[in-house]
Scaffold this active site. Sequence first.
Site, PDB file in Angstrom:
ATOM      1  N   THR A  20      -6.617  -4.907   8.935  1.00 48.12           N
ATOM      2  CA  THR A  20      -8.087  -4.894   8.904  1.00 48.12           C
ATOM      3  C   THR A  20      -8.650  -6.310   8.810  1.00 48.12           C
ATOM      4  O   THR A  20      -9.726  -6.589   9.365  1.00 48.12           O
ATOM      5  CB  THR A  20      -8.598  -4.049   7.731  1.00 48.12           C
ATOM      6  OG1 THR A  20      -7.895  -4.405   6.538  1.00 48.12           O
ATOM      7  CG2 THR A  20      -8.428  -2.561   8.016  1.00 48.12           C
ATOM      8  N   ARG A  54      -7.579  -7.376  -1.279  1.00 43.62           N
ATOM      9  CA  ARG A  54      -8.076  -6.612  -2.439  1.00 43.62           C
ATOM     10  C   ARG A  54      -6.983  -5.638  -2.887  1.00 43.62           C
ATOM     11  O   ARG A  54      -6.431  -4.919  -2.072  1.00 43.62           O
ATOM     12  CB  ARG A  54      -9.324  -5.843  -2.005  1.00 43.62           C
ATOM     13  CG  ARG A  54      -9.906  -4.906  -3.023  1.00 43.62           C
ATOM     14  CD  ARG A  54     -11.106  -4.140  -2.519  1.00 43.62           C
ATOM     15  NE  ARG A  54     -10.802  -3.264  -1.391  1.00 43.62           N
ATOM     16  CZ  ARG A  54     -11.653  -2.368  -0.898  1.00 43.62           C
ATOM     17  NH1 ARG A  54     -12.874  -2.246  -1.396  1.00 43.62           N
ATOM     18  NH2 ARG A  54     -11.304  -1.607   0.124  1.00 43.62           N
ATOM     19  N   GLN A  92       0.830  -1.200   0.000  1.00 40.52           N
ATOM     20  CA  GLN A  92       0.000   0.000   0.000  1.00 40.52           C
ATOM     21  C   GLN A  92       0.870   1.259   0.000  1.00 40.52           C
ATOM     22  O   GLN A  92       2.027   1.229   0.422  1.00 40.52           O
ATOM     23  CB  GLN A  92      -0.900   0.053   1.258  1.00 40.52           C
ATOM     24  CG  GLN A  92      -2.170  -0.773   1.160  1.00 40.52           C
ATOM     25  CD  GLN A  92      -1.952  -2.236   1.495  1.00 40.52           C
ATOM     26  OE1 GLN A  92      -1.101  -2.571   2.338  1.00 40.52           O
ATOM     27  NE2 GLN A  92      -2.714  -3.114   0.871  1.00 40.52           N
ATOM     28  N   CYS A 117      -2.300  -8.346   7.435  1.00 41.99           N
ATOM     29  CA  CYS A 117      -3.363  -7.420   7.059  1.00 41.99           C
ATOM     30  C   CYS A 117      -4.096  -7.027   8.342  1.00 41.99           C
ATOM     31  O   CYS A 117      -4.762  -7.873   8.958  1.00 41.99           O
ATOM     32  CB  CYS A 117      -4.322  -8.075   6.071  1.00 41.99           C
ATOM     33  SG  CYS A 117      -5.688  -7.001   5.593  1.00 41.99           S
ATOM     34  N   ASN A 151     -11.623  -8.187   0.485  1.00 41.65           N
ATOM     35  CA  ASN A 151     -10.440  -8.856   1.047  1.00 41.65           C
ATOM     36  C   ASN A 151     -10.885 -10.232   1.543  1.00 41.65           C
ATOM     37  O   ASN A 151     -11.950 -10.341   2.166  1.00 41.65           O
ATOM     38  CB  ASN A 151      -9.877  -8.044   2.225  1.00 41.65           C
ATOM     39  CG  ASN A 151      -9.410  -6.666   1.795  1.00 41.65           C
ATOM     40  OD1 ASN A 151      -8.325  -6.505   1.240  1.00 41.65           O
ATOM     41  ND2 ASN A 151     -10.223  -5.643   2.047  1.00 41.65           N
ATOM     42  N   CYS A 163      -6.665   0.849   6.381  1.00 45.54           N
ATOM     43  CA  CYS A 163      -5.456   0.013   6.384  1.00 45.54           C
ATOM     44  C   CYS A 163      -4.914   0.019   7.807  1.00 45.54           C
ATOM     45  O   CYS A 163      -4.380   1.029   8.255  1.00 45.54           O
ATOM     46  CB  CYS A 163      -4.419   0.516   5.399  1.00 45.54           C
ATOM     47  SG  CYS A 163      -2.951  -0.554   5.325  1.00 45.54           S
ATOM     48  N   GLY A 164      -5.099  -1.097   8.485  1.00 46.14           N
ATOM     49  CA  GLY A 164      -4.739  -1.147   9.899  1.00 46.14           C
ATOM     50  C   GLY A 164      -3.243  -1.048  10.125  1.00 46.14           C
ATOM     51  O   GLY A 164      -2.786  -0.277  10.983  1.00 46.14           O
ATOM     52  N   ASN A 165      -2.471  -1.781   9.343  1.00 50.09           N
ATOM     53  CA  ASN A 165      -1.018  -1.731   9.546  1.00 50.09           C
ATOM     54  C   ASN A 165      -0.476  -0.341   9.235  1.00 50.09           C
ATOM     55  O   ASN A 165       0.400   0.170   9.932  1.00 50.09           O
ATOM     56  CB  ASN A 165      -0.325  -2.788   8.677  1.00 50.09           C
ATOM     57  CG  ASN A 165      -0.475  -4.184   9.268  1.00 50.09           C
ATOM     58  OD1 ASN A 165      -0.267  -4.382  10.459  1.00 50.09           O
ATOM     59  ND2 ASN A 165      -0.873  -5.137   8.453  1.00 50.09           N
TER      60      ASN A 165
HETATM   61  N1  LIG Z   1      -6.204  -4.300   0.772  1.00 51.69           N
HETATM   62  C1  LIG Z   1      -7.045  -3.560   1.714  1.00 51.69           C
HETATM   63  C2  LIG Z   1      -6.360  -2.269   2.190  1.00 51.69           C
HETATM   64  C3  LIG Z   1      -5.170  -2.544   3.052  1.00 51.69           C
HETATM   65  C4  LIG Z   1      -5.532  -3.352   4.230  1.00 51.69           C
HETATM   66  C5  LIG Z   1      -4.371  -3.994   4.943  1.00 51.69           C
HETATM   67  N2  LIG Z   1      -3.065  -3.728   4.418  1.00 51.69           N
HETATM   68  C6  LIG Z   1      -4.427  -3.613   6.391  1.00 51.69           C
HETATM   69  O1  LIG Z   1      -3.370  -3.580   7.058  1.00 51.69           O
HETATM   70  O2  LIG Z   1      -5.529  -3.373   6.892  1.00 51.69           O
HETATM   71  C7  LIG Z   1      -8.321  -3.133   1.000  1.00 51.69           C
HETATM   72  O3  LIG Z   1      -8.312  -3.035  -0.214  1.00 51.69           O
HETATM   73  O4  LIG Z   1      -9.311  -2.895   1.692  1.00 51.69           O
END
Ligand SMILES: N[C@H](CCC[C@H](N)C(=O)O)C(=O)O
Length: 295
Positions: free
Chosen positions: A224, A214, A48, A222, A195, A76-78
Amino acid sequence: MTASIPFVKMNGLGNDILVVDGRTVPTGLTADAIRRLSPRAGGIGFDQVVTLEPDPAGADVFMRIANADGGEVEACGNAARCIADRLFAETGAASLSINTLGGRLSARRRDDGIVAVDMGHARFGWQDIPLARPVDDTMAVGGVAAAEAAGLGPGSVANVGNPHIVYWVEDPDAIDLARLGPEIEHDALFPNRINATLAHVVDRARIDVRVWERGAGLTRACGTAACATAALAAHTGRTGRQVTIGLPGGDLEIAIGDDRSILMAGPVATDFTGALDPVAGTFVFDGTPEPAAAG
Ligand SMILES: N[C@H](CCC[C@H](N)C(=O)O)C(=O)O
């Protein structure tokens, strides 16, 4: 080549985030440049991109999030933990409000140095996800052809700022998520895509997961997805409300409130710095922007 904006590469349990600062001057980073910069072969390599911006609604910062495919997303939690860690170091503060398209987050650094983020509330209604058709029991969603063909049972869905489906399985590593993930992500049931997580409930306090993200694909972690999995497991009685989520990159601690609030905590790290040209999609590592041409 003129690399015109500095960046920091950070990661949360190996989910790696390119951070650029647009708070004083817009970065001009386009979706096309993101797509050119995201590959690990030939690009900077990241899951991201996060652009820091002023928040018109008054939060300490607005966090604009895009996946490696250039698509802008809500949460995006991280990245939230990475941003908080960076801004705590920059400002000396120990708490921070972060606004996003998916809602307002609050972050704090615990006494043990770990960053915890209040990720808001889980929503389970079919329109919240969203799904393309009404579904009464969103804890048992069928009709995703690829998942059924792979022998997965119904999935449970949640929106934690962004959309997630979680399939409850005995052995996530026995399933070819690299092949199955994109077919689930793009299923017609998910108008905003989704996701996809494979979750093995180890006991009432631990779930091991693998995630297809996603717009980014298989990732080492991830945030979230960890939040969605814990919220769904607690809601369906599979676990208690304090859950450790085991990801390929490491563990995240999730606490679910009785109001479905979600508190996520885990480590972050800074990998390297550099500068990039947002239009040409070119970059330099660990360097400073090239000096302006003489003359
Ligand atoms: N791919 C996720 C966004 C990043 C989520 C992930 N990197 C996290 O740490 O939450 C989406 O399209 O909703």
